[in-house]
Design a protein around this motif. Structure first.
Motif, short mmCIF file in Angstrom:
data_model
loop_
_atom_site.label_atom_id
_atom_site.label_comp_id
_atom_site.label_asym_id
_atom_site.label_seq_id
_atom_site.Cartn_x
_atom_site.Cartn_y
_atom_site.Cartn_z
N LYS A 105 30.41 33.65 -53.69
CA LYS A 105 30.17 33.87 -52.50
C LYS A 105 29.30 33.34 -51.24
CE LYS A 105 31.27 38.85 -52.69
NZ LYS A 105 31.04 40.88 -52.03
N PRO A 106 29.89 32.67 -49.78
CA PRO A 106 28.59 32.59 -49.12
C PRO A 106 27.49 32.52 -49.26
CG PRO A 106 30.83 32.42 -48.11
CD PRO A 106 31.40 32.81 -49.40
N LYS A 107 26.24 32.27 -48.66
CA LYS A 107 24.78 32.83 -48.08
C LYS A 107 25.45 32.78 -47.11
CE LYS A 107 21.56 31.74 -51.68
NZ LYS A 107 20.34 31.67 -51.78
N ALA A 108 24.56 34.19 -45.94
CA ALA A 108 24.66 34.30 -44.88
C ALA A 108 24.06 33.24 -43.82
CB ALA A 108 24.14 35.44 -44.30
N GLN A 109 24.00 32.99 -42.70
CA GLN A 109 23.77 31.90 -41.90
C GLN A 109 22.57 32.72 -40.55
OE1 GLN A 109 23.20 29.26 -41.80
NE2 GLN A 109 24.40 28.22 -43.96
N ILE A 110 21.34 32.39 -40.74
CA ILE A 110 20.31 33.42 -39.74
C ILE A 110 21.03 33.17 -38.74
CG2 ILE A 110 18.07 33.71 -38.70
CD1 ILE A 110 17.36 33.85 -41.71
N LEU A 111 21.03 34.00 -37.45
CA LEU A 111 21.78 33.29 -36.10
C LEU A 111 20.14 33.79 -35.33
CD1 LEU A 111 25.34 34.49 -35.48
CD2 LEU A 111 24.05 31.80 -36.20
N VAL A 112 18.91 32.82 -34.14
CA VAL A 112 18.90 33.77 -33.01
C VAL A 112 19.43 33.19 -31.60
CG1 VAL A 112 16.81 33.19 -35.01
CG2 VAL A 112 17.79 30.83 -33.04
N ASN A 113 18.91 33.96 -30.96
CA ASN A 113 19.07 33.79 -29.55
C ASN A 113 18.08 34.37 -28.56
OD1 ASN A 113 20.63 33.89 -27.65
ND2 ASN A 113 21.83 35.55 -27.03
N PRO A 114 17.75 33.35 -27.29
CA PRO A 114 17.65 32.52 -27.90
C PRO A 114 17.31 31.21 -28.73
CG PRO A 114 16.20 32.79 -25.86
CD PRO A 114 16.65 34.23 -26.58
N SER A 115 17.40 30.14 -28.85
CA SER A 115 17.11 29.42 -29.52
C SER A 115 15.29 28.81 -29.12
CB SER A 115 17.64 27.79 -30.60
OG SER A 115 18.84 27.49 -29.44
N ALA A 116 15.34 28.70 -27.89
CA ALA A 116 14.30 28.18 -27.97
C ALA A 116 13.50 28.71 -25.87
CB ALA A 116 14.53 26.26 -26.73
N VAL A 117 12.18 28.78 -26.81
CA VAL A 117 11.84 29.75 -25.31
C VAL A 117 10.13 28.65 -24.78
CG1 VAL A 117 9.85 31.34 -24.90
CG2 VAL A 117 11.84 31.78 -26.48
N SER A 118 10.29 28.88 -23.96
CA SER A 118 9.03 28.14 -22.59
C SER A 118 8.44 29.29 -21.85
CB SER A 118 9.70 27.14 -21.75
OG SER A 118 11.00 28.23 -20.83
N PHE A 119 6.96 29.45 -21.46
CA PHE A 119 6.19 30.12 -20.89
C PHE A 119 5.24 29.13 -20.44
CE2 PHE A 119 6.49 32.08 -25.01
CZ PHE A 119 6.88 33.46 -24.64
N THR A 120 5.27 29.53 -18.76
CA THR A 120 4.33 29.11 -17.57
C THR A 120 3.19 29.69 -17.32
OG1 THR A 120 5.46 29.97 -15.79
CG2 THR A 120 6.41 27.16 -17.56
N ASP A 121 1.77 29.54 -16.95
CA ASP A 121 0.80 29.49 -16.68
C ASP A 121 -0.13 28.65 -15.89
OD1 ASP A 121 -0.77 31.98 -15.76
OD2 ASP A 121 -1.34 33.19 -18.25
N THR A 122 -1.47 29.39 -15.16
CA THR A 122 -1.88 28.32 -14.66
C THR A 122 -3.70 28.79 -15.25
OG1 THR A 122 -0.76 28.81 -12.72
CG2 THR A 122 -3.01 28.31 -12.66
N GLY B 158 -7.02 30.32 -16.27
CA GLY B 158 -7.68 31.01 -15.51
C GLY B 158 -7.21 32.47 -15.01
N ASN B 159 -6.11 32.53 -15.00
CA ASN B 159 -5.27 33.70 -15.30
C ASN B 159 -4.76 34.44 -16.45
OD1 ASN B 159 -4.23 32.95 -12.17
ND2 ASN B 159 -2.39 32.49 -12.70
N SER B 160 -4.85 35.60 -15.91
CA SER B 160 -4.65 36.29 -17.24
C SER B 160 -3.48 35.96 -17.92
CB SER B 160 -4.19 38.00 -17.01
OG SER B 160 -2.44 38.28 -16.15
N SER B 161 -2.79 36.37 -20.01
CA SER B 161 -2.26 36.06 -20.39
C SER B 161 -0.89 36.14 -19.81
CB SER B 161 -2.54 35.51 -21.53
OG SER B 161 -2.98 35.18 -22.77
N PRO B 162 0.65 35.08 -19.99
CA PRO B 162 1.63 35.63 -19.13
C PRO B 162 2.15 36.93 -19.98
CG PRO B 162 2.03 33.56 -20.46
CD PRO B 162 0.66 33.53 -20.20
N GLY B 163 3.44 37.62 -19.67
CA GLY B 163 4.14 38.34 -20.42
C GLY B 163 5.03 37.78 -22.23
N PRO B 164 4.74 38.40 -22.90
CA PRO B 164 6.14 38.38 -24.23
C PRO B 164 7.17 37.79 -23.63
CG PRO B 164 5.51 40.88 -24.07
CD PRO B 164 4.71 40.27 -23.47
N GLN B 165 8.34 37.70 -24.49
CA GLN B 165 9.51 36.70 -24.58
C GLN B 165 9.69 37.60 -26.41
OE1 GLN B 165 11.44 34.00 -22.58
NE2 GLN B 165 8.83 33.03 -21.56
#
Length: 562
Positions: free
Chosen positions: A32-49, A51-58
């Motif tokens: 039998k063929p092996k299962a393929q792992i899928l992710v969504n989304p495949s890329a994540v970006s955060f922005t901050d400044t 001196g601020n507190s850290s941005p929220g999780p994604q």
């Protein structure tokens, strides 16, 4: 259609397998063929400044293509730039699961940070990567503004302090400017001529600068006041301070010299003091006590003055006033005879009532120029263990006279002169059980005299004991004769009396000992030899110690009457 083709292929494989088994005796099931792992989304970006507190999780959804089960899921962070700034956590080790990505800005400078989160598991065909980018922007600019950035004071030695000056602290920028702090770097002068006080620790605020001329000579003094902030990315700013202190014009008026404790008959120190007085050529001389030592007995006689005092100082007798010190008054410790006669027969006979006060009292008052002078009979012992007619405690004739005399004169300036000082410094501790050591810095018996002078706005007191030169800043007996404070003293720049002790006429010490009990108001203290010169002017006075060849006391100044 794809599933029909698959079923057809499986059937064909089965037929072939059966044929092969018939021919060879074996048949193998296809892999039998092996299962393929899928992710969504495949890329994540955060922005901050910064001196601020850290941005929220994604969140990233982790699943498979349905070909099989994937277990033992793991998430591994590989950093392309920076390190430790990304946390990756899976909600489960079996797909489907949720990957939570949480960045931390702590310690990061402005810039772009990249990482790859690799998802792998048992039964998966290949690991799968999630690209993560963290854009950290620099702080928005905020700058401190000081207005003005330079401050100057102008003053004259011996006068009152100049008024305070203000510096406004504001900001440019949207962020708050907090954690303000002022520090002073002195380029010249001691560390006491300037104070800097902030009205608030956040902008807008006001910086108050105060210059003090006490102890300063004529010169230009400079300092830099640095204002810093705890707001990140904010540079400190500075205010330059200049204090120009000009020499005061000399006080003009009546010149008086003060001395005491002339020592042994014909001693060298007393001879040198006489030379200094001759060079100064004062208008008046105050001999404040112990002007001659008894050659025998306990009280100085007329002959003692004639033999020991007159040869050196008798030429100025007509312009000399005398107060009485040790051994010049008949005082003993016997209560039955009223602690002595209280008479100063030798001083009375030599100086006369006009110069030493009425016999049996030896206190008096008179005017010198615009000044009112009170010359008192004050020496040890005080309190009630002295002849009643010369006592100076509450209700005594001398203190009652003093109060009435002061209240009946309205001179702007008042000078008090006597032998035993109210305030002094000590080289030893007399009572170790007293944590304040009050008996080592004040003579409590004199408090009534001092309070009477203070309450009637006296300006200057000059004493002859102890055998030292010591000058105190203006002060008061706190808080009065009837209700003293625990320490009994207080500095008072508004109405306080300046005390100067000048007891170095003839028996030293030439080199002063170190005091271990000394009030903060003691501004100058030294051994030596010589006289104190005071010029009594119109609403003002100056002082200067005049040294003999054995002495190097460097103290001079001026004061203003209340």
């Amino acid at each position: 259609m794809a599933s029909i083709a698959v079923r057809g292929a499986l059937k064909a494989a089965l037929v072939l397998c059966v044929a092969a088994a018939f021919w060879n005796g074996a048949c193998t099931e296809p892999t039998k063929p092996k299962a393929q792992i899928l992710v969504n989304p495949s890329a994540v970006s955060f922005t901050d400044t910064v001196g601020n507190s850290s941005p929220g999780p994604q969140s990233v959804t982790v699943s498979t293509d349905g070909q099989g089960t994937v277990t033992g899921l793991t998430a591994t962070v590989n950093y392309g730039s920076g390190s430790g700034w990304l946390a990756a956590a899976l909600s489960d080790t079996v797909a489907p699961a949720t990957l939570t990505l949480a960045p931390s800005i702590s310690g990061l400078a402005a810039g772009t940070y990249q990482a790859t989160v690799t998802i792998s598991g048992n039964g998966a065909a290949n690991p799968l990567n999630v690209a993560v980018t963290f854009e950290v922007a620099p702080l928005p600019p905020v700058t401190m503004v000081l207005t003005p950035s330079a401050v100057s004071f102008n003053d004259t030695t011996g006068t009152s302090n100049p008024g305070p000056q203000m510096v406004s602290i504001t900001k440019n920028g949207t962020r708050p400017l907090t954690g303000l702090k002022a520090t002073i770097n002195f380029a010249s002068g001691g560390a006491a001529w300037l104070t800097a006080t902030l009205s608030d620790t956040s902008a807008p605020a006001t910086l108050t600068l105060k210059a003090k001329n006490a102890g300063l000579n004529a010169a230009t003094y400079r300092a830099m006041v640095n204002i810093s902030s705890t707001t990140a990315g904010t540079s400190p700013e500075s205010v330059s301070v200049t204090y120009d202190v000009a020499a005061a014009p000399p006080v003009t008026g009546v010149t008086v010299v003060f001395t005491a404790n002339l020592g042994t008959c014909g001693g060298d120190l007393a001879q040198q003091t006489a030379k200094v007085i001759e060079a100064a050529n004062p208008d008046y001389i105050f001999m404040m006590g112990s002007s001659a030592t008894p050659s025998s007995g306990t009280v100085t006689t007329l002959q003692d003055y004639v033999n020991c005092y007159d040869p050196l100082f008798g030429r100025w007798k007509d312009k000399t006033y005398a107060t009485l010190g040790d051994h010049e008054v008949d005082i003993d410790s016997i209560a039955a005879d009223n602690y002595g006669t209280g008479m100063a027969s030798g001083a009375d006979a030599y100086f006369g009532a006009a110069h030493a006060g009425p016999a049996g009292k030896n206190w008096q008052s008179f005017d010198i120029g615009g000044w009112h002078v009170v010359a008192l009979n004050v020496q040890t012992p005080g309190g009630y263990k002295r002849p009643p007619q010369i006592a100076y405690h509450a209700g005594s004739p001398q203190l009652d006279w003093l109060i009435n005399d002061l209240q009946s004169h309205n001179n702007k300036c008042t000078l008090g002169v006597w032998y035993e000082s109210m305030w002094f410094s000590s080289t030893h501790i007399s009572n170790p059980n007293d944590p304040l050591h009050k008996n080592d810095y004040r003579v409590q018996d004199v408090r009534g005299v001092w309070t009477a002078l203070y309450e009637n706005n006296a300006d200057l007191v000059v004493n002859g004991w102890p055998r030292i030169y010591e000058r105190f800043a203006p002060m008061r007996y706190a808080e009065g004769y009837q209700h003293p404070t625990t320490t009994e003293w207080a500095a008072d720049s508004v109405r306080g009396i300046r005390q100067i002790t000048s007891g170095l006429g003839g028996d030293g010490p030439v080199h002063g000992d170190s005091a271990i009990v000394r009030l903060p108001t003691s501004e100058y203290r030294s051994g030596g030899n010589g006289v104190l010169q005071v010029v009594l002017g119109d609403g003002v006075y100056s002082w200067k110690f005049l040294n003999t060849k054995y002495s190097n006391i460097q103290d001079a100044g001026r004061g203003v009457c209340h």
